[in-house]
Enzyme design. Structure first.
Site, PDB file in Angstrom:
ATOM      1  N   LYS A 198       0.838  -1.204   0.000  1.00  0.00           N
ATOM      2  CA  LYS A 198       0.000   0.000   0.000  1.00  0.00           C
ATOM      3  C   LYS A 198       0.869   1.249   0.000  1.00  0.00           C
ATOM      4  O   LYS A 198       1.924   1.284   0.647  1.00  0.00           O
ATOM      5  CB  LYS A 198      -0.909  -0.027   1.231  1.00  0.00           C
ATOM      6  CG  LYS A 198      -1.864   1.161   1.344  1.00  0.00           C
ATOM      7  CD  LYS A 198      -2.698   1.026   2.609  1.00  0.00           C
ATOM      8  CE  LYS A 198      -3.665   2.180   2.791  1.00  0.00           C
ATOM      9  NZ  LYS A 198      -4.470   2.035   4.026  1.00  0.00           N
ATOM     10  N   SER A 257      -9.395   0.165   7.474  1.00  0.00           N
ATOM     11  CA  SER A 257      -8.880   0.271   6.113  1.00  0.00           C
ATOM     12  C   SER A 257      -8.302  -1.005   5.528  1.00  0.00           C
ATOM     13  O   SER A 257      -8.011  -1.059   4.337  1.00  0.00           O
ATOM     14  CB  SER A 257      -7.829   1.383   6.035  1.00  0.00           C
ATOM     15  OG  SER A 257      -8.445   2.637   6.194  1.00  0.00           O
ATOM     16  N   SER A 313      -9.071   2.261   3.264  1.00  0.00           N
ATOM     17  CA  SER A 313      -8.219   2.932   2.299  1.00  0.00           C
ATOM     18  C   SER A 313      -7.254   2.007   1.568  1.00  0.00           C
ATOM     19  O   SER A 313      -6.575   2.423   0.631  1.00  0.00           O
ATOM     20  CB  SER A 313      -7.422   4.045   2.997  1.00  0.00           C
ATOM     21  OG  SER A 313      -6.613   3.513   4.032  1.00  0.00           O
TER      22      SER A 313
END
Length: 496
Positions: free
Chosen positions: A93, A192, A168
Site C-alpha cells: 500500500k 482500512s 483505504s
C-alpha cells in the site's frame, strides 16, 4: 458460501500463476513446476489487467520485480534460496515506505517525496525472499474508507467496477481479489484493511496494535494511535504465514510490542470449547437486510463447527463515533499536516480538508476527554472477553456502494454518518487496539461480497486463525472469483 444473487455460476478461476496462494506457489517451486520469473510475469500481466479495469496500481515496480525474480530463479537452481516467501509476489500500500520508490499516500503534496528507507514490514518481506511488484492505491493520508484520491482517481471493485473497492487499502484488496498475487500489505486506522477486504471478498487481518511495527511509517503519520499494518490474502494460511514474517519488535516504533516470534496453527479443526459472542448491530447500529441475513447464516455455520455461539457484545456507548472516535481520529489527521497551509491543501479533496479543519477545531481537552472515553470502551471489551473467547459481527453494515462516493448516508431507512457511520463495526476495534479479521461469508442480492468480522483479545491472533480456518473449511470462499468485464465507457471512467 452461498450465492445470494441467484446467479447460476461465478466466473471461472484465473489461470495465471498470480492467482495461486503463497503456499501453492512455494509448493510449485519445490516440485520445480515453474520459476519465480514465471510467477512474476503472470502476476504483472494480472496487475496490468486489474489496473486497466479497476485502477489499483500507483507505482509499478515491474522491472525491479523481474530482475529480482531472475536472481531468485538462479538461486533456486543452485539450491541457495531459503526464505519462507522466496519468489512470492507481494504488493505494498502506498502509505508504506519502499526505499527509492515514490510514496504519494494519495496526496498531491507528496508528489516529489521518495523515501530512502524501507518500512520495517518491507524489510522483513524482502528478507523472506518476497518480490514486491507495485505500490497500490489509497485515499489521501488514509483518511476515509475508499481508495479514491487526487493522485490516482477512483479505485473500483473487481466484482463490479461500478462499485467502490472500499479503502483505504482498496488497491491492495482489489488486486488480491483479482488474482494479482497472493499477498498485499495494507494499513488499518478505522477499518482500512477490513472494509476493502469485505467489499472485495478476501481475507484481511488487523493484528493487535503494535504487533507489526509501522516504522518508519508514512511521514507525516496519520491515525497515529489507531493505525495497524497487516496482510490481505485469499486464504487464512497465507495471512498467518505473512504475519509470522512481518510481526516483530522495532525500537523505531514507540508502540511496537516486544513479543517473541510465533507460529500459527491454521489446520481446520472443531471449534468445540470456543465461546463466541455474536452481535449483528452492537445494539444500536443500522445494518442492511442482506448483511443481516448473511451474518445469521454465518452464525449457523460457526455453530455447526462446534462453537458455542451466544448473543453478546461489548455494550458500547451509541455516541462513540462523535464523542470518542472523531476527536481522536480527526485531531490526529490534522496533526499529520500541522505544518501545511491552506494553499498547501488546495489540491486536496474537499472532504479531506473538512476532516483536517474539524481536527484543528478540537481542543486539547476534547482530545484528552475522548481518550478517557476510549479507555471506557477498552474496559467494555475486557469485560466481554471474560464471558467469551471471541466476538463476531458483520464487517461492514452495507456492501460496496457506488464508486466515487465517500459512503452512504442511509441504511435500511435510517440516516447514518456518510463518512464513518456505515462501518460501525471496524473503528471501535481500532480504538481498543484489538486484533480482528474479516472473511467472506456470503453475497448480497447483486452478487457483491459480504464479510464476517472476528475479534479476539489482545495478542490472541491464534483464536482468530482457529475460527477462520474452521469457517474457511466449511465455506471455502477462495473458489469464488470476480468478473472484471468492463465496457469501453467503464474503462474510461476507471481512469478518470
Amino acid at each position: 458460501m452461498t450465492d445470494g444473487s441467484g446467479r447460476a455460476a461465478f466466473p471461472p478461476a484465473p489461470t495465471g500463476l498470480g492467482a495461486l496462494s503463497a503456499t501453492e506457489i512455494m509448493a510449485g517451486y519445490r516440485r520445480k513446476a515453474f520459476t519465480p520469473r514465471d510467477v512474476v510475469d503472470d502476476t504483472i500481466a494480472a496487475l496490468q489487467a486489474s489496473n486497466e479495469a479497476c485502477n489499483t496500481v500507483v507505482t509499478p515496480m515491474y522491472e525491479q520485480a523481474r530482475a529480482e525474480a531472475d536472481r531468485l530463479t538462479r538461486e533456486m537452481r543452485a539450491g541457495e534460496a531459503k526464505g519462507r516467501l522466496t519468489g512470492v509476489p507481494v504488493t505494498i500500500k502506498d502509505l508504506v515506505f519502499v526505499a527509492g520508490v515514490p510514496a504519494y499516500a494519495g496526496s498531491p503534496m507528496n508528489k516529489a517525496f521518495v523515501p530512502d528507507v524501507d518500512a520495517a514490514v518491507v524489510s522483513a518481506l524482502k528478507a523472506s525472499g518476497a518480490i514486491i511488484t507495485c505500490k497500490t492505491t489509497t485515499c489521501e493520508s488514509g483518511y476515509k474508507l475508499t481508495a479514491d484520491s487526487p493522485v490516482t482517481g477512483t479505485t473500483r471493485n473487481p466484482w463490479n467496477p461500478d462499485r467502490t473497492s472500499g479503502g483505504s487499502s482498496g488497491g491492495a484488496a482489489a488486486g488480491v481479489a483479482a488474482g494479482c498475487g497472493p499477498i498485499a500489505i495494507g494499513t488499518d486506522g478505522v477499518g482500512s484493511i477490513r472494509v476493502p477486504s469485505s467489499f472485495c471478498g478476501v481475507f484481511g487481518l488487523k493484528p493487535t496494535f503494535g504487533l507489526v511495527p509501522r516504522s518508519p511509517g508514512f511521514s507525516p503519520p496519520s491515525w497515529a494511535s489507531l493505525a495497524h499494518t497487516g496482510p490481505i490474502t485469499r486464504t487464512v494460511a497465507d495471512a498467518a504465514l505473512t504475519l509470522e514474517i512481518i510481526a516483530g519488535y522495532d525500537l523505531r516504533d514507540p508502540a511496537s510490542l516486544p513479543v517473541a516470534p510465533r507460529r500459527f496453527d491454521v489446520n481446520a479443526a472443531s471449534l468445540n470449547g470456543i465461546r463466541i459472542g455474536a452481535s449483528v448491530d452492537l445494539g444500536y447500529t443500522a445494518v442492511s437486510p442482506d448483511v443481516r441475513a448473511a451474518f445469521n447464516k454465518a452464525l449457523a455455520i460457526l455453530d455447526s463447527c462446534g462453537a458455542q455461539v451466544t448473543v453478546d457484545g461489548p455494550g458500547l456507548d451509541p455516541g462513540i463515533l462523535e464523542h470518542t472516535l472523531k476527536p481522536i481520529a480527526f485531531t490526529e489527521q490534522a496533526a499529520a499536516v500541522a505544518s501545511k497551509t491552506t494553499a498547501d491543501l488546495a489540491s486536496s479533496e474537499a472532504d479531506y480538508r473538512d476532516v483536517v479543519s474539524a481536527g484543528r477545531h478540537y481542543s486539547g481537552t476534547d482530545y484528552v476527554e475522548a481518550g478517557y472515553r476510549r479507555g471506557q470502551a477498552r474496559n467494555a471489551f475486557l469485560k466481554l472477553f471474560e464471558r467469551v473467547d471471541a466476538l463476531v459481527t458483520p464487517t461492514v453494515a452495507v456492501t460496496a456502494f457506488e464508486a466515487g462516493q465517500i459512503g452512504v448516508g442511509k441504511i435500511d431507512g435510517r440516516e447514518v454518518d456518510p463518512h464513518l457511520g456505515w462501518s460501525p463495526f471496524t473503528w471501535p476495534i481500532n480504538l481498543a487496539g484489538l486484533p480482528a479479521a474479516t472473511l467472506p461469508c456470503g453475497f448480497d442480492r447483486d452478487g457483491m461480497p459480504i464479510g464476517l468480522q472476528i475479534v479476539a483479545p489482545w495478542l490472541d491472533e491464534p483464536t482468530i486463525f482457529r475460527i477462520a480456518a474452521a469457517f474457511e473449511a466449511a465455506q471455502p470462499w477462495a473458489k469464488f472469483w470476480p468478473s472484471m468485464a468492463l465496457s469501453e465507457q467503464g474503462r474510461v471512467q476507471a481512469k478518470a
